[in-house]
Design a protein around this motif. Structure first.
Motif, mmCIF file in Angstrom:
data_model
loop_
_atom_site.group_PDB
_atom_site.id
_atom_site.type_symbol
_atom_site.label_atom_id
_atom_site.label_comp_id
_atom_site.label_asym_id
_atom_site.label_seq_id
_atom_site.Cartn_x
_atom_site.Cartn_y
_atom_site.Cartn_z
ATOM 1 N N GLY A 12 0.818 -1.210 0.000
ATOM 2 C CA GLY A 12 0.000 0.000 0.000
ATOM 3 C C GLY A 12 0.848 1.256 0.000
ATOM 4 O O GLY A 12 0.531 2.238 -0.691
ATOM 5 N N ALA A 13 1.942 1.244 0.757
ATOM 6 C CA ALA A 13 2.836 2.402 0.803
ATOM 7 C C ALA A 13 3.534 2.597 -0.537
ATOM 8 O O ALA A 13 3.748 3.737 -0.986
ATOM 9 N N ARG A 14 3.893 1.508 -1.199
ATOM 10 C CA ARG A 14 4.536 1.609 -2.520
ATOM 11 C C ARG A 14 3.608 2.265 -3.534
ATOM 12 O O ARG A 14 4.040 3.081 -4.363
ATOM 13 N N ARG A 15 2.330 1.921 -3.465
ATOM 14 C CA ARG A 15 1.380 2.532 -4.394
ATOM 15 C C ARG A 15 1.287 4.037 -4.148
ATOM 16 O O ARG A 15 1.207 4.835 -5.084
ATOM 17 N N ALA A 16 1.259 4.406 -2.867
ATOM 18 C CA ALA A 16 1.174 5.830 -2.530
ATOM 19 C C ALA A 16 2.415 6.574 -3.018
ATOM 20 O O ALA A 16 2.316 7.684 -3.550
ATOM 21 N N ALA A 17 3.582 5.961 -2.842
ATOM 22 C CA ALA A 17 4.820 6.600 -3.287
ATOM 23 C C ALA A 17 4.866 6.701 -4.813
ATOM 24 O O ALA A 17 5.319 7.713 -5.369
ATOM 25 N N ALA A 18 4.383 5.665 -5.495
ATOM 26 C CA ALA A 18 4.406 5.661 -6.962
ATOM 27 C C ALA A 18 3.566 6.798 -7.531
ATOM 28 O O ALA A 18 3.894 7.354 -8.587
ATOM 29 N N GLU A 19 2.492 7.153 -6.855
ATOM 30 C CA GLU A 19 1.640 8.238 -7.326
ATOM 31 C C GLU A 19 2.361 9.578 -7.298
ATOM 32 O O GLU A 19 1.971 10.520 -7.980
ATOM 33 N N GLU A 20 3.418 9.651 -6.466
ATOM 34 C CA GLU A 20 4.210 10.875 -6.407
ATOM 35 C C GLU A 20 5.567 10.680 -7.070
ATOM 36 O O GLU A 20 6.498 11.467 -6.844
ATOM 37 N N ALA A 21 5.665 9.620 -7.870
ATOM 38 C CA ALA A 21 6.885 9.324 -8.631
ATOM 39 C C ALA A 21 8.099 9.176 -7.718
ATOM 40 O O ALA A 21 9.201 9.624 -8.041
ATOM 41 N N ARG A 22 7.893 8.555 -6.555
ATOM 42 C CA ARG A 22 8.990 8.286 -5.622
ATOM 43 C C ARG A 22 9.185 6.790 -5.491
ATOM 44 O O ARG A 22 8.225 6.024 -5.545
ATOM 45 N N LYS A 23 10.432 6.389 -5.253
ATOM 46 C CA LYS A 23 10.731 4.983 -5.019
ATOM 47 C C LYS A 23 10.986 4.707 -3.537
ATOM 48 O O LYS A 23 10.743 3.609 -3.047
ATOM 49 N N LYS A 24 11.518 5.700 -2.831
ATOM 50 C CA LYS A 24 11.821 5.517 -1.410
ATOM 51 C C LYS A 24 10.583 5.849 -0.582
ATOM 52 O O LYS A 24 9.967 6.906 -0.753
ATOM 53 N N LEU A 25 10.213 4.945 0.314
ATOM 54 C CA LEU A 25 9.013 5.117 1.119
ATOM 55 C C LEU A 25 9.278 6.043 2.300
ATOM 56 O O LEU A 25 10.333 5.979 2.938
#
Length: 259
Positions: free
Chosen positions: A63-76
């Motif tokens: 779930g955290a990875r999906r949230a980060a991906a929406e902001e074009a980030r790889k590091k959580l």
């Protein structure tokens, strides 16, 4: 020494296929249980508890990875953890940790005493008595290994929160498993099934098996695999996460002995 049982990885359109890992070792699980109860913990119970904890943490990381991906980030970052929990109420586990983590400050509500004065939030205990919070650092290596297996990296604050959630969740699981043994079965577990908007309802998880968990067999001195499964039904209310945790725990213990 019993070899680690093979466990298939979940895969899906949003989850990459990863190698099989066991970040939470049975020895760590038994150490947590010793902090809670003097009961013996069988090998299969330790594997089951490790598997359930892994399933829960994996879902949170997804779930955290999906949230980060929406902001074009790889590091959580901690904000991704909050987003994951906000989007999926099933992930709101290990909530005793929330009182100790800056990530959750202001989200657990303000407490007032009888005189209407704000009650300060609890501070980290300095007691030598083992607790889920004091012992949270024991999970750091496992959390980092799990993040790596999921192709994710996280800032130290995010790792700290995952440590704490894992520690508190497993400690609560141990307490409920001990209660199941004392009471001779699971006297209570939720039957509500959560369905996210736009998603089909999940199939029922082995209703006969769940019903069987309400009456245990065996002595009152040993926590077995089925006691962990019963405790899981208490810790995780109905939904996809509970069903997956139970299924994967059963798969993880197929090749373990009861001792």
């Amino acid at each position: 020494m019993t070899a680690q049982p093979a466990r298939p990885e979940r895969s899906g359109p949003e989850t990459a296929s990863v190698i099989d890992v066991s970040p939470f070792k049975p020895s760590l699980v038994k150490a947590v249980f010793r902090d809670v109860t003097p009961m013996h913990v069988s090998r299969s119970a330790a594997w089951a508890a490790a598997s359930v904890t892994r399933t829960v943490l994996t879902e949170i990381i997804d779930g955290a990875r999906r949230a980060a991906a929406e902001e074009a980030r790889k590091k959580l970052i901690p904000g991704d953890l909050l987003s994951a929990i906000d989007r999926n109420v099933e992930l709101e586990v290990g909530d005793k940790w929330y009182n100790y983590s800056p990530t959750f400050q202001g989200l657990t509500g303000v407490l007032y005493d009888a005189e209407g004065v704000i009650v300060p939030s609890r501070k980290r205990s300095r007691s030598r008595k083992p607790s889920a919070v004091v012992g949270a650092h024991r999970f750091e290596a496992g959390v980092k290994k799990l993040l790596w297996s999921q192709g994710a990296t996280a800032v130290p604050a995010m790792v700290r929160d995952l440590d704490g959630i894992a520690s508190v969740f497993l400690t609560d699981l141990a307490r409920d498993a001990a209660m199941v043994v004392r009471e001779g079965g699971a006297k209570r577990f939720g039957t509500v099934t959560l369905v996210m908007s736009g998603e089909p309802a999940p199939p029922p998880f082995l209703k006969d098996s769940l019903r069987a968990l309400s009456a245990r067999r065996g002595d009152r001195r040993t926590i077995g695999r089925d006691d962990i499964l019963a405790a899981t039904t208490i810790q995780l209310f109905g939904g996809n996460l509970r069903q997956r945790a139970l299924t994967e725990a059963c798969e993880a213990t197929q090749n373990t002995s009861a001792g």
